[in-house]
Design an enzyme around this catalytic site. Sequence first.
Site, PDB file in Angstrom:
ATOM      1  CB  CYS A  34      -0.940  -0.109   1.173  1.00 29.87           C
ATOM      2  SG  CYS A  34      -0.115  -0.014   2.751  1.00 29.87           S
ATOM      3  CG  ASP A  36       0.310   3.372   4.421  1.00 30.43           C
ATOM      4  OD1 ASP A  36      -0.092   3.812   3.470  1.00 30.43           O
ATOM      5  OD2 ASP A  36      -0.779   3.031   5.093  1.00 30.43           O
ATOM      6  CB  CYS A  61      -4.128   3.938   6.584  1.00 36.26           C
ATOM      7  SG  CYS A  61      -3.393   2.617   7.358  1.00 36.26           S
ATOM      8  CB  CYS A 105      -2.624  -3.631   5.656  1.00 33.52           C
ATOM      9  SG  CYS A 105      -2.327  -2.479   4.454  1.00 33.52           S
TER      10      CYS A 105
HETATM   11 FE1  FES Z   1      -1.398  -0.603   4.370  1.00 30.47          FE
HETATM   12 FE2  FES Z   1      -2.187   1.558   5.873  1.00 30.47          FE
HETATM   13  S1  FES Z   1      -3.103   1.034   3.978  1.00 30.47           S
HETATM   14  S2  FES Z   1      -0.360   0.311   6.209  1.00 30.47           S
END
Ligand code: FES
Length: 127
Positions: A34, A36, A61, A105
């Site tokens: 993602c 981040d 996020c 995640c």
């Molecule tokens: Fe993956 Fe935040 S969306 S770490």
Amino acid sequence: MEYTEKVMEHFLTPKNVGRLDDANAEAEIGNPACGDIIKLYLKLNEETGIIEDISFQTFGCGAAIATSSMTTEMAKGLTIEEALELTREQVADELGGLPANKMHCSNMAADALHKALKEYQEKHPKK
Ligand code: FES
């Protein structure tokens, strides 16, 4: 997707944000899926190995910010050995739980903490 009140609190008013100018350990962990990124800064007492201060910068996020904030709160005051035992699950539990997809995640701060501590230990082997 439901977030607990505690997650929202740490997302909206995160603790220990920013860079520590006198840090003597740091680490960065990114999630390639993602994009981040979490960066942790630690000030360790060189005599006792206690984490005297810790802060983070997270580009990501809300869950990544909340887990980073909670990890810094939990790690402050621990010894290196104690902090190495801190797990992603404990961070999530302390936040009252995380949605399953966010658990994998976004819950990266404990990994960043372990990475920073291991690198510190390599540079400062026990005599
Ligand atoms: Fe993956 Fe935040 S969306 S770490």
